[in-house]
Design a protein around this motif. Structure first.
Motif, PDB file in Angstrom:
ATOM      1  N   ARG A  38      27.180  -5.135  68.584  1.00  0.00           N
ATOM      2  CA  ARG A  38      28.583  -5.180  68.995  1.00  0.00           C
ATOM      3  C   ARG A  38      28.711  -5.822  70.366  1.00  0.00           C
ATOM      4  N   PHE A  39      29.714  -6.688  70.526  1.00  0.00           N
ATOM      5  CA  PHE A  39      30.048  -7.257  71.822  1.00  0.00           C
ATOM      6  C   PHE A  39      31.052  -6.324  72.509  1.00  0.00           C
ATOM      7  N   LEU A  40      30.834  -6.082  73.797  1.00  0.00           N
ATOM      8  CA  LEU A  40      31.715  -5.183  74.529  1.00  0.00           C
ATOM      9  C   LEU A  40      32.366  -5.912  75.697  1.00  0.00           C
ATOM     10  N   PRO A  41      33.623  -5.640  75.979  1.00  0.00           N
ATOM     11  CA  PRO A  41      34.196  -6.123  77.240  1.00  0.00           C
ATOM     12  C   PRO A  41      33.403  -5.534  78.383  1.00  0.00           C
ATOM     13  N   LYS A  42      33.130  -6.328  79.415  1.00  0.00           N
ATOM     14  CA  LYS A  42      32.231  -5.894  80.484  1.00  0.00           C
ATOM     15  C   LYS A  42      32.711  -4.616  81.158  1.00  0.00           C
ATOM     16  N   GLU A  43      34.016  -4.473  81.310  1.00  0.00           N
ATOM     17  CA  GLU A  43      34.508  -3.308  82.032  1.00  0.00           C
ATOM     18  C   GLU A  43      34.413  -2.027  81.204  1.00  0.00           C
ATOM     19  N   THR A  44      34.133  -2.146  79.890  1.00  0.00           N
ATOM     20  CA  THR A  44      34.053  -0.939  79.056  1.00  0.00           C
ATOM     21  C   THR A  44      32.683  -0.746  78.458  1.00  0.00           C
ATOM     22  N   SER A  45      31.665  -1.461  79.012  1.00  0.00           N
ATOM     23  CA  SER A  45      30.334  -1.368  78.414  1.00  0.00           C
ATOM     24  C   SER A  45      29.722   0.005  78.557  1.00  0.00           C
ATOM     25  N   ASN A  46      30.145   0.745  79.580  1.00  0.00           N
ATOM     26  CA  ASN A  46      29.598   2.084  79.768  1.00  0.00           C
ATOM     27  C   ASN A  46      30.721   3.124  79.826  1.00  0.00           C
ATOM     28  N   VAL A  47      31.678   2.977  78.921  1.00  0.00           N
ATOM     29  CA  VAL A  47      32.829   3.873  78.940  1.00  0.00           C
ATOM     30  C   VAL A  47      32.416   5.270  78.530  1.00  0.00           C
ATOM     31  N   SER A  48      33.300   6.190  78.849  1.00  0.00           N
ATOM     32  CA  SER A  48      33.012   7.590  78.515  1.00  0.00           C
ATOM     33  C   SER A  48      32.933   7.766  77.017  1.00  0.00           C
ATOM     34  N   SER A  49      32.078   8.676  76.605  1.00  0.00           N
ATOM     35  CA  SER A  49      31.846   8.881  75.180  1.00  0.00           C
ATOM     36  C   SER A  49      32.963   9.648  74.503  1.00  0.00           C
ATOM     37  N   ASN A  50      33.986  10.088  75.246  1.00  0.00           N
ATOM     38  CA  ASN A  50      35.033  10.853  74.596  1.00  0.00           C
ATOM     39  C   ASN A  50      36.101   9.970  73.973  1.00  0.00           C
ATOM     40  N   GLN A  51      35.955   8.658  74.069  1.00  0.00           N
ATOM     41  CA  GLN A  51      36.879   7.749  73.419  1.00  0.00           C
ATOM     42  C   GLN A  51      36.483   7.618  71.958  1.00  0.00           C
ATOM     43  N   ILE A  52      37.426   7.767  71.090  1.00  0.00           N
ATOM     44  CA  ILE A  52      37.145   7.840  69.661  1.00  0.00           C
ATOM     45  C   ILE A  52      37.213   6.451  69.033  1.00  0.00           C
ATOM     46  N   SER A  53      36.328   6.214  68.087  1.00  0.00           N
ATOM     47  CA  SER A  53      36.270   4.951  67.374  1.00  0.00           C
ATOM     48  C   SER A  53      36.217   5.237  65.889  1.00  0.00           C
ATOM     49  N   SER A  54      36.713   4.316  65.112  1.00  0.00           N
ATOM     50  CA  SER A  54      36.694   4.466  63.662  1.00  0.00           C
ATOM     51  C   SER A  54      35.481   3.821  63.031  1.00  0.00           C
ATOM     52  N   THR A  55      34.552   3.346  63.848  1.00  0.00           N
ATOM     53  CA  THR A  55      33.400   2.614  63.297  1.00  0.00           C
ATOM     54  C   THR A  55      32.403   3.527  62.629  1.00  0.00           C
ATOM     55  N   GLY A  56      32.422   4.834  62.928  1.00  0.00           N
ATOM     56  CA  GLY A  56      31.463   5.749  62.330  1.00  0.00           C
ATOM     57  C   GLY A  56      30.093   5.601  62.967  1.00  0.00           C
ATOM     58  N   ILE A  57      29.101   6.248  62.345  1.00  0.00           N
ATOM     59  CA  ILE A  57      27.748   6.218  62.883  1.00  0.00           C
ATOM     60  C   ILE A  57      27.170   4.821  62.748  1.00  0.00           C
ATOM     61  N   ARG A  58      26.633   4.295  63.860  1.00  0.00           N
ATOM     62  CA  ARG A  58      26.001   2.978  63.865  1.00  0.00           C
ATOM     63  C   ARG A  58      24.537   3.152  64.255  1.00  0.00           C
ATOM     64  N   GLY A  59      23.654   2.889  63.316  1.00  0.00           N
ATOM     65  CA  GLY A  59      22.238   3.010  63.603  1.00  0.00           C
ATOM     66  C   GLY A  59      21.503   3.722  62.488  1.00  0.00           C
ATOM     67  N   SER A  60      20.275   4.127  62.788  1.00  0.00           N
ATOM     68  CA  SER A  60      19.413   4.765  61.794  1.00  0.00           C
ATOM     69  C   SER A  60      19.195   6.223  62.152  1.00  0.00           C
ATOM     70  N   VAL A  61      19.037   7.033  61.129  1.00  0.00           N
ATOM     71  CA  VAL A  61      18.847   8.469  61.317  1.00  0.00           C
ATOM     72  C   VAL A  61      17.633   8.721  62.202  1.00  0.00           C
ATOM     73  N   GLY A  62      17.819   9.587  63.164  1.00  0.00           N
ATOM     74  CA  GLY A  62      16.743   9.906  64.096  1.00  0.00           C
ATOM     75  C   GLY A  62      16.835   9.137  65.395  1.00  0.00           C
ATOM     76  N   TYR A  63      17.436   7.939  65.342  1.00  0.00           N
ATOM     77  CA  TYR A  63      17.516   7.080  66.522  1.00  0.00           C
ATOM     78  C   TYR A  63      18.955   6.926  67.021  1.00  0.00           C
ATOM     79  N   VAL A  64      19.914   7.243  66.168  1.00  0.00           N
ATOM     80  CA  VAL A  64      21.313   7.026  66.532  1.00  0.00           C
ATOM     81  C   VAL A  64      21.748   8.081  67.548  1.00  0.00           C
ATOM     82  N   ALA A  65      22.533   7.661  68.526  1.00  0.00           N
ATOM     83  CA  ALA A  65      22.993   8.564  69.585  1.00  0.00           C
ATOM     84  C   ALA A  65      23.895   9.650  68.996  1.00  0.00           C
ATOM     85  N   PRO A  66      23.753  10.898  69.470  1.00  0.00           N
ATOM     86  CA  PRO A  66      24.524  12.002  68.876  1.00  0.00           C
ATOM     87  C   PRO A  66      26.032  11.829  69.009  1.00  0.00           C
TER      88      PRO A  66
END
Length: 934
Positions: free
Chosen positions: A788-816
C-alpha cells in the motif's frame, strides 16, 4: 627368552600365511559378514579407506581392522576415524563379540546408534564423537561392562542421561557434550568411582549439580558448561583434590565461591564459571591456587576489589569482566608474566592504568572498557609487542594518544579508544597499523587534519572517527582502504568535496558522512546509490546525487569557454520551455478526463510502462510451466524457474504466474507493478519485465518476471523440508552472522520503503517465504501484491483509525491492530519484522502448534529473556561452539543473541506506538554485527 623367540616366530608365521594365502584361511565368518554389512551401509568413502575391504584379502588385513592372534583371528579393534565417511552404523556391529575398541569419530554417520552396541561385552573404547547421530544413547550400553572410554559428543542425541550408566564401574571418561540432552544429571553418576573425565557441556540439562559427584575422587576434568543448571555448587565438589579443569560457564548457578578454594583444589588449572549469577567477592585464598592457567569469572554479580594475584605465576587468562568490581587495578598484576588475555571490562574500576602493564610482554588481548579509569594511556603499553586487541573505550581517559601505543604493528584485531577525553592530533604513527581490522577513536576531542598515513592501514574494515573536531579534506591516500566496510566520519568539521573513490569500495556497507562541511556534487555510484547504507545529512552545501536525496542541482557556469551562450545551450533552453508549456496545457485540458479513466485503462497504462514479454516466450522459458520448474505457490499464483534466451545470452528468471480466477489476483498484479516500478534498492527483488496477454485458449494471462535468486527463500533455510529419498542435497543451515546479515538486509529494505522512496510504501506481507536470497545470501524482500502507498503525513498514523481493508498479511505475522480494522501503517510492517526476527533466531514459526492458549512467539521469547537465551535460541546457532578454546566467540554470540531478541520483542509489542522505528532497528542491528565480527 626362549618363550619370547617362539612367540615372534609364531607371529611371523601367522602374518606370512595371511599374506601368501589371502582369503584361503577360514578366518571367522561372523566377523567377516559383520564388517561387510558395515561397509554396505557406508554411502560415501572419499578417501577410499574401504578399497582394501574385498574378498581377495583376508579381513584381518583390511585397513582399520586389527585382529587378535590369541582368539582365532577375531576382530579386536576397528578404527575408521577421520575418514569423512557418510552412512549409518550397521546393527551387525554387535556381532564383533571380541571387539575392544571402536573408533568412528570425526565422520558423518547419521541416524541412531544401534542397540546391538550393547552386545559388545568386551568393548573398552567407544568413540562415536563428532558425527551426525540422532536418537538417544542406547540404555543397554550399560551392558558393556568393560568400557573405559565412552565418547558420543558433538552429535544430535536427545533424551536424558540414563542412570544405568552408573553400572560401568571401569569407566574413566564419559563425554556427552554438544548434543541435545535434557533432564537432570543422575545422582547415580557418583558411583562411577574410576571416572576421571565428565563432559556434559552444551546440552539442555537442568536442575542442580548432584552432591554425589563429590565422591569421584579421581575426577580431573568436569565440564557442565552451557546448560541451564541452577542452584549452587555443592561444597563436596570443592573437595575433589585431583581436579584440574572445572567449567560451569553459561548456566544459572548462584551462591558464592568457596572461601577456601585455593587451598582445597591445589591442582586446579582451569576455573571457568563465567555467565552465571555468582555473588560475593573473590576469596583471598585464590592466590594459593598457583597452578591456575585460566581464571574466568566474567559475567556474574561479583563485587569487591581485584584481589592480590601475584602468586598466580602460571596464569595466562584472567577474565573478570561484566561484574561489579571496584577499586584500582593492582600494580602487582605485572608479576603475572605469562598473562596473555586480560579482561576487566564493564566494572566500576577507577584510578589510572598501571604503567606496569607494559611488563606483561606476552599480552595479546586487553579489555578495560566500560570502567571509570582516568589519566593517560601509559606509553609502556607500547612494549606489549604481541598485542592483537586493545579496548580502552568508555572511560575517563585523557591527554594525547601515545604514538608508541597507536603505532603497535602487532595490533590486528581491534583498537578501540572511543568515548574518552583524548585531545591533540591524530597520531601519525597510525599508519603502522597495516594489519589492523578495526579502529575506533570516536567521541573524543581529537583535532587537526586526518593524516595521509591512514592510507597505509590496508587491512582496515571498520574505521570510526565520528564525534571529534577533525577538519580539512578526506585524504586522497584513503583510496587504498579497499577492504573498508564500515566508515563513519560524521560529526566533525571535515571539508571539501566527497571523494569519488569512495564509489569503488565494493565492501562498504555503512558510510556516514553526516554533519560535516562537505560541499559540491554527491557521487551517484556504488554505496551512494543506496540511501539505507549512506548518510550525508547536515552538509548544507552538497548538490546533485541520486534523485531520492532531493538535493539541489549543482550550479554550473552559464558561459562557454568563448564567453557567450553556446548554440546548444540556447537550443536546450528553447526546447525545455516549449515542452514545459505543452505539459502545462495538457494538464489543464486533460485533467477532467483523467478522472473518468477506468481501472482497466489504468492497468494498461501501468503495464505499458514496463517492457513486456509474450505468453509464448514465457511458455518456452519455463518448459510449458512444467512442474519440474515450479519453485513455489503463493496466495495469488505460482512461481516458476525460467530461462530467457536472447541472441547472445541466456538469463535465469523467476516467473510469477497470476491465478486470475482467484479473487484479488488482478488487484495484486496492479499493486505489485505499481510498487516495483517506483522503487529501487539492493535489498528489494528486481522486476525485469511483465506479461499481460492471453494464452493459446484466449484466456487472460498475467505474469511478472523477476531476477532469479539462486538460494531460494529464507523459509527454505530456516525450515528445510525432508529431502526426497535418494536425493542427497547439501543441508541448508545459516550461521548466526549470516542470519544477522539477512535481518539487516530486510530492515534496510523496510527503512527504504517507509522513509526514503518518496511516497511511503507498506509491504503488508513480510514473512520468510517473501525474503529471497541471492548467490551471496543477500536478502531481497519480494511479493508486493498487498503493498500500500501511504501519504507521507499519515504513514505512522494512530492505529485507532478504522479501515475497511480488513486483515492484510499472513497469519502469525500480521499486526494485531489490523484484525480490529485499523488502517495500514508502517507500524504493521515493523510488527511483522519483529516476528520474522524472532523466528530467524529461535527457529520456530509463529504458527507452531506449541503456540496456543495465549502463548505466542513474542511471549515465548519475552518470558525466557534474558536468562534463558540459550534455551530459546535455535540450537544450530550455538551447536559445538562452547568449548574452552572458543570462549570469546561464545560470549559474543550470546551477547549478540540477547540484543537481537531484545529488538525482536520491542518490534512485536501489541501497541503500534510502542514499537521501534525501522531506521533505528536497522542501525542497531548493524552495530550488533560489529560486536559479533570483532
Amino acid at each position: 627368552m626362549g618363550v619370547l623367540v617362539l612367540r615372534l616366530i609364531l607371529i611371523y608365521s601367522f602374518f606370512s600365511t595371511l599374506v601368501y594365502c589371502g582369503s584361503s584361511l577360514p578366518g571367522n565368518v561372523t566377523d567377516r559378514f559383520a564388517l561387510q554389512a558395515m561397509k554396505a551401509q557406508i554411502l560415501q568413502d572419499p578417501h577410499r579407506v574401504l578399497s582394501s575391504w574385498k574378498d581377495s584379502i583376508h579381513f584381518c588385513l583390511w585397513q582399520g581392522v586389527n585382529c587378535s592372534l590369541q582368539h582365532h583371528q577375531r576382530v579386536i579393534r576397528l578404527d575408521l576415524q577421520s575418514q569423512n565417511l557418510v552412512g549409518t552404523i550397521s546393527p551387525h556391529i554387535g556381532n564383533l563379540s571380541f571387539l575392544r575398541e571402536l573408533h568412528l569419530q570425526n565422520n558423518s554417520f547419521s541416524h541412531q546408534i544401534p542397540l546391538e552396541i550393547g552386545h559388545l561385552r568386551r568393548l573398552q573404547v567407544l568413540r562415536l564423537d563428532n558425527n551426525s547421530l540422532s536418537g538417544s544413547l542406547p540404555v543397554n550400553v550399560s551392558n558393556c561392562l568393560s568400557l573405559i572410554n565412552l565418547n558420543v559428543g558433538y552429535n544430535n542425541l536427545v533424551g536424558k542421561i540414563s542412570p544405568e550408566i552408573s553400572t560401568l564401574s571401569k569407566l574413566q571418561s564419559l563425554v556427552l557434550q554438544a548434543n541435545h540432552l535434557t533432564g537432570e544429571i543422575p545422582p547415580s553418576l557418583g558411583n562411577l568411582s574410576s571416572l576421571m573425565i565428565l563432559g556434559a557441556n552444551d546440552n539442555n540439562l537442568k536442575g542442580s549439580i548432584p552432591s554425589s559427584l563429590g565422591q569421584l575422587r579421581n575426577l580431573t576434568n568436569i565440564s557442565l558448561a552451557s546448560n541451564t543448571l541452577s542452584g549452587s555448587v555443592p561444597p563436596s565438589i570443592y573437595n575433589l583434590s585431583a581436579l584440574i579443569a572445572f567449567s560451569l560457564s553459561q548456566n544459572q548457578i548462584q551462591g558464592s565461591i568457596l572461601s577456601d578454594l585455593g587451598n582445597t583444589l591445589p591442582n586446579l588449572q582451569y576455573f571457568h564459571i563465567y555467565g552465571n549469577q555468582f555473588t560475593g567477592s573473590i576469596p583471598m585464598s585464590i592466590s594459593n591456587a598457583t597452578s591456575l592457567v585460566e581464571l574466568n569469572i566474567s559475567e556474574n554479580k561479583l563485587t569487591g576489589q581485584v584481589p592480590n594475584l601475584q602468586n598466580l605465576v602460571n596464569l595466562e587468562l584472567l577474565g573478570m569482566g561484566n561484574n561489579n568490581f571496584k577499586g584500582h587495578i593492582p600494580n602487582d598484576i605485572a608479576k603475572l608474566s605469562r598473562l596473555r588475555r586480560l579482561s576487566l571490562q564493564n566494572n566500576e574500576l577507577s584510578g589510572s592504568i598501571p604503567s606496569s602493564l607494559g611488563n606483561l610482554t606476552m599480552l595479546t588481548e586487553v579489555l578495560l572498557q566500560g570502567n571509570n579509569l582516568e589519566g593517560s594511556i601509559p606509553s609502556s603499553l607500547g612494549e606489549c609487542q604481541r598485542l592483537l586487541l586493545l579496548n580502552l573505550s568508555q572511560n575517563n581517559l585523557g591527554g594525547p594518544i601515545p604514538q608508541h601505543v597507536i603505532g603497535l604493528p602487532s595490533l590486528s584485531i581491534s583498537l578501540d579508544l572511543s568515548r574518552n577525553h583524548f585531545v591533540g592530533p591524530f597520531p601519525l604513527k597510525a599508519g603502522q597499523l597495516k594489519s589492523l581490522g578495526a579502529l575506533d577513536i570516536s567521541d573524543n576531542m581529537l583535532a587537526g587534519e586526518l593524516p595521509t598515513s591512514l592510507g597505509s592501514c590496508l587491512s582496515l574494515e571498520v574505521l570510526h572517527l565520528q564525534g571529534n573536531l577533525f577538519k580539512g579534506p578526506i585524504p586522497s591516500s584513503m583510496i587504498s582502504l579497499e577492504r573498508i566496510r564500515d566508515l563513519d566520519l560524521s560529526c566533525n568539521n571535515l571539508q571539501g568535496e566527497i571523494p569519488q573513490f569512495l564509489q569503488g569500495f565494493s565492501f562498504l556497507k555503512n558510510l556516514n558522512l553526516s554533519y560535516n562541511e562537505f560541499l559540491g556534487a554527491v557521487p551517484v555510484e556504488g554505496v551512494f546509490n543506496t540511501l539505507s547504507v549512506t548518510s550525508i545529512v547536515g552538509n548544507n552545501r552538497l548538490c546533485d546525487g541520486i534523485a531520492e536525496l532531493q538535493l539541489p542541482k549543482c550550479k554550473h557556469s552559464k558561459e562557454s569557454k568563448g564567453g557567450g551562450l553556446s548554440h546548444s545551450f540556447i537550443l536546450v533552453i528553447s526546447i525545455s520551455g516549449f515542452l514545459g508549456i505543452a505539459m502545462l496545457l495538457s494538464l489543464i485540458f486533460l485533467h477532467p478526463l483523467r478522472k473518468k479513466i477506468s481501472k482497466e485503462t489504468e492497468m494498461t497504462s501501468l503495464e505499458n510502462s514496463i517492457l513486456q514479454l509474450s505468453y509464448s516466450t514465457l511458455l518456452k522459458a519455463t518448459d510449458g510451466f512444467s512442474s519440474i520448474n515450479l519453485i513455489g505457490v503463493g496466495s495469488f499464483g505460482s512461481v516458476y524457474k525460467g530461462l530467457l534466451l536472447d541472441d547472445d545470452r541466456a538469463q535465469l528468471v523467476a516467473v510469477k504466474v497470476l491465478n486470475l480466477l482467484r479473487r484479488g489476483a488482478s488487484k495484486s498484479f496492479i499493486a505489485e507493478c505499481e510498487a516495483l516500478r517506483n522503487i529501487r534498492h539492493r535489498n528489494l527483488v528486481k522486476i525485469l519485465t511483465i506479461c499481460s496477454s492471453v494464452d493459446f485458449r484466449g484466456n487472460d494471462f498475467k505474469a511478472l518476471v523477476y531476477e532469479f535468486m539462486d538460494n531460494g527463500s529464507l523459509e527454505e533455510w530456516l525450515h528445510p523440508t525432508t529431502p526426497t529419498e535418494g536425493v542427497r542435497d547439501a543441508p541448508k543451515n545459516l550461521n548466526l552472522a549470516q542470519r544477522l546479515d539477512i535481518a539487516i538486509d530486510v530492515a534496510c529494505a523496510l527503512d527504504y520503503l517507509h522513509n526514503h522512496c518518496g511516497t511511503p510504501i507498506v509491504h503488508c506481507d513480510l514473512k520468510p517465504s517473501n525474503v529471497l536470497l541471492d548467490d551471496r545470501l543477500t536478502g531481497h524482500v519480494s511479493d508486493f501484491g498487498l503493498a500500500r502507498f501511504l501519504p507521507k503525513e499519515t504513514s505512522n498514523v494512530s492505529s485507532n483509525q478504522i479501515s475497511s481493508t480488513g486483515i492484510r498479511g499472513s497469519v502469525g505475522y500480521v499486526a494485531p491492530e489490523y484484525g480490529m480494522g485499523s488502517k495500514v501503517t508502517t507500524y504493521g510492517d515493523v510488527y511483522s519484522f519483529g516476528i520474522l526476527l524472532l523466528e530467524m533466531f529461535t527457529g520456530k514459526r509463529p504458527t507452531d502448534h506449541m503456540f496456543s492458549e495465549g502463548l505466542n512467539l513474542h511471549n515465548f521469547v519475552k518470558v525466557a529473556f534474558p536468562e534463558g537465551v540459550t534455551e530459546i535460541a535455535d540450537p544450530l546457532l550455538l551447536q559445538g561452539d562452547h568449548t574452552g578454546r572458543r570462549t570469546n566467540d561464545t560470549q559474543k554470540k550470546l551477547k549478540c543473541l540477547c540484543l537481537i531478541f531484545q529488538i525482536g520483542i520491542a518490534c512485536s509489542v501489541e501497541s503500534p506506538r510502542d514499537r521501534k522505528g525501522i531506521s533505528h532497528v536497522a542501525s542497531e542491528l548493524q552495530s550488533f554485527r560489529d560486536i559479533l565480527l570483532r
